[in-house]
Design a protein around this motif. Structure first.
Motif, PDB file in Angstrom:
ATOM      1  N   ASN A  48       0.820  -1.213   0.000  1.00  0.00           N
ATOM      2  CA  ASN A  48       0.000   0.000   0.000  1.00  0.00           C
ATOM      3  C   ASN A  48       0.853   1.262   0.000  1.00  0.00           C
ATOM      4  OD1 ASN A  48       0.937  -0.555   2.574  1.00  0.00           O
ATOM      5  ND2 ASN A  48      -0.856   0.303   3.612  1.00  0.00           N
ATOM      6  N   PRO A  54       0.083  -3.511  -4.860  1.00  0.00           N
ATOM      7  CA  PRO A  54      -0.897  -3.955  -3.872  1.00  0.00           C
ATOM      8  C   PRO A  54      -1.086  -5.465  -3.897  1.00  0.00           C
ATOM      9  CG  PRO A  54      -1.697  -2.022  -5.033  1.00  0.00           C
ATOM     10  CD  PRO A  54      -0.462  -2.469  -5.761  1.00  0.00           C
ATOM     11  N   ASP A  87      -9.857  -1.478   4.137  1.00  0.00           N
ATOM     12  CA  ASP A  87      -9.627  -0.894   2.814  1.00  0.00           C
ATOM     13  C   ASP A  87      -8.396  -1.482   2.138  1.00  0.00           C
ATOM     14  OD1 ASP A  87     -11.871   0.662   3.066  1.00  0.00           O
ATOM     15  OD2 ASP A  87     -10.796   2.480   3.646  1.00  0.00           O
ATOM     16  N   GLU A  90      -9.370  -4.973   0.928  1.00  0.00           N
ATOM     17  CA  GLU A  90     -10.160  -4.916  -0.308  1.00  0.00           C
ATOM     18  C   GLU A  90      -9.280  -4.573  -1.496  1.00  0.00           C
ATOM     19  OE1 GLU A  90     -13.645  -2.220  -2.400  1.00  0.00           O
ATOM     20  OE2 GLU A  90     -13.607  -2.368  -0.208  1.00  0.00           O
ATOM     21  N   GLN A  91      -8.394  -3.598  -1.330  1.00  0.00           N
ATOM     22  CA  GLN A  91      -7.506  -3.200  -2.415  1.00  0.00           C
ATOM     23  C   GLN A  91      -6.665  -4.379  -2.893  1.00  0.00           C
ATOM     24  OE1 GLN A  91      -3.912  -1.059  -1.379  1.00  0.00           O
ATOM     25  NE2 GLN A  91      -4.110   0.298  -3.172  1.00  0.00           N
ATOM     26  N   PHE A  95      -6.820  -6.146  -6.527  1.00  0.00           N
ATOM     27  CA  PHE A  95      -5.693  -5.858  -7.421  1.00  0.00           C
ATOM     28  C   PHE A  95      -5.085  -7.128  -7.995  1.00  0.00           C
ATOM     29  CE2 PHE A  95      -1.543  -4.429  -8.824  1.00  0.00           C
ATOM     30  CZ  PHE A  95      -1.797  -3.153  -9.301  1.00  0.00           C
TER      31      PHE A  95
END
Length: 451
Positions: A48, A54, A87, A90-91, A95
């Motif tokens: 991140n 990611p 978050d 989820e990213q 990705f």
């Protein structure tokens, strides 16, 4: 496995603390311990940060372990309600889906096996079951991602050798392509049972029966429910590597327990017997019947990077088993409790005084550290919240994730299912490498003796 930069670890615990303090009678204590361990685990993650990718962990960690780690962070949110990592989770999960939205990213061909892909698919399955925040409408959805992985792997079912089974590797040029192992097939069972429970589609259950029967026929699951590592197609799967790994016992346990939950009558009785047998044989992973350990490598200090994380998955899947087969709780919960206390006292190392070690069976920190150690301690400690949270949802019980029965069923130009010459590459992967296994199998010996 020690990696550079560990001295920079700064956990939430007070510097100089003797260990993570854990009172299993206090929800707040469990959550605080989990928070400290999760924070320390995430100091290894740079995906991140600006310029990083990611979803990837830095070397020496392979792609699959990142998927497993984000699965642990899903559990962390589920048990604690802390959204700190939602978050970034989820990213990462979005990705790494790849161009065909099936967790086959084109830049991971060197470490993309069926089991590797499955750990990402299982994380997506957990996101659907636990009602994790749904992605934006223009992004792939959790249930559809799990279905895509399952469909891709169903298409790789290989009856040309050994009468069936999934190979360890997807690509014929990767070392280990000739190996058919329990974790690849066990993940397929685990994912299939949970997809069937979520969607109500019996086709998934038919696949689970088929794979389980094949594993039993080949001896990967013994008559007493030991789960052995794998076998080799070059000898027509006539001999086995009898090493037992904790994640193999765990992945099969939750698959069987989910099937018990979804069946009735004689079928339910059959699956109940399998759950009971697996619980009995999984005691090999608890020293003195109390403390979880990786029996095949911890005693001799030769666990590789992957194997250092295996206790995380046994913890995860044992806890989840109590939700779908509640009658197992009396046996499982005390094991999770005693192992959590042992894990917490091992989390007393590093400059922060809360870095977790490998061996929970000895007093204090053993000097080891890494993602696997943090993940294992996190899962076993937070699993002691299992009675305080709701069970997995389905389409009929409040599930909101959108599925796609045909997801992943199309062809993918970068996936090679044809046999070919195996080339050498630097990958340890889950389990042992085929070349070494074949020598052992032909010699009739075991890599490690397991009672």
């Amino acid at each position: 496995m020690k990696i550079s930069g560990w001295t920079a670890l700064l956990g939430a615990a007070v510097l100089g603390a003797d260990a993570i303090q854990l009172d299993l009678g206090s929800d707040d204590s469990i959550k605080q311990a989990a928070s400290t361990i999760a924070h320390n685990m995430m100091t290894y993650y740079v995906g991140n940060q600006s310029g990083q990718v990611p979803g990837l962990l830095p070397p020496p960690y392979y792609w699959w372990e990142a998927g497993a780690m984000f699965g642990s962070l899903l559990d962390y949110w589920y048990y604690t309600g802390d959204t700190t990592y939602n978050d970034v989770t989820e990213q990462a999960l979005l990705f790494q889906v790849g161009p065909d939205r099936n967790y086959e990213p084109t830049n991971r061909t060197s470490d993309l096996g069926n089991d590797d892909q499955a750990f990402w698919g299982i994380a997506a399955m957990s996101a659907a079951e636990l009602k994790f925040q749904n992605p934006p409408e223009d992004q792939p959805q959790w249930l559809a991602l799990a279905q895509a992985v399952f469909n891709r792997q169903a298409g790789r079912w290989d009856e040309q050798t050994c009468g069936g089974g999934l190979r360890w590797q997807i690509f014929s040029f990767n070392r280990g392509y000739n190996y058919k192992n329990s974790i690849s097939n066990g993940c397929f069972i685990n994912l299939g049972a949970r997809l069937g429970a979520y969607t109500g589609n019996s086709t998934y259950f038919e696949w689970v029966d088929k794979v389980w029967d094949w594993m039993t026929e080949e001896g990967l699951v013994s008559p007493s429910f030991q789960v052995f590592d794998g076998t080799d197609v070059t000898i027509n799967c006539t001999q086995l590597d009898h090493v037992q790994w904790s994640y193999n016992g765990g992945v099969m346990l939750l698959g069987a327990a989910t099937m018990w939950n979804q069946t009735t009558g004689d079928e339910q009785s059959k699956w109940g017997d399998r759950v009971t047998g697996l619980l009995k044989e999984n005691m090999v992973f608890f020293q003195n019947g109390t403390t979880m350990y990786e029996v095949a490598c911890e005693p001799n200090n030769n666990c590789n990077v992957d194997q250092l994380s295996f206790k995380a998955y046994l913890s995860r899947w044992m806890a989840a088993t109590t939700k779908v087969a509640p009658w197992t709780a009396d046996q499982i919960l005390p094991l999770l409790a005693s192992s959590a206390q042992a894990a917490a006292q091992s989390c007393s190392g590093g400059n922060d005084g809360s870095t977790c070690g490998t061996k929970w069976t000895q007093t204090g920190w053993d000097g080891a550290y890494g993602v696997g150690q943090q993940m294992s301690a996190l899962e076993v400690i937070q699993s002691n919240m299992i009675q305080k949270v709701s069970g997995p949802v389905s389409n009929k019980t409040g599930g909101t994730s959108k599925g796609d029965y045909s997801a992943g069923s199309g062809s993918s130009s970068h996936v090679d299912n044809a046999p070919g010459e195996i080339t050498m590459k630097d990958k340890a992967g889950a389990g042992v490498l085929t070349a070494v296994v074949l020598i052992m199998l032909l010699g009739g010996g075991y890599w490690m003796s397991v009672d």
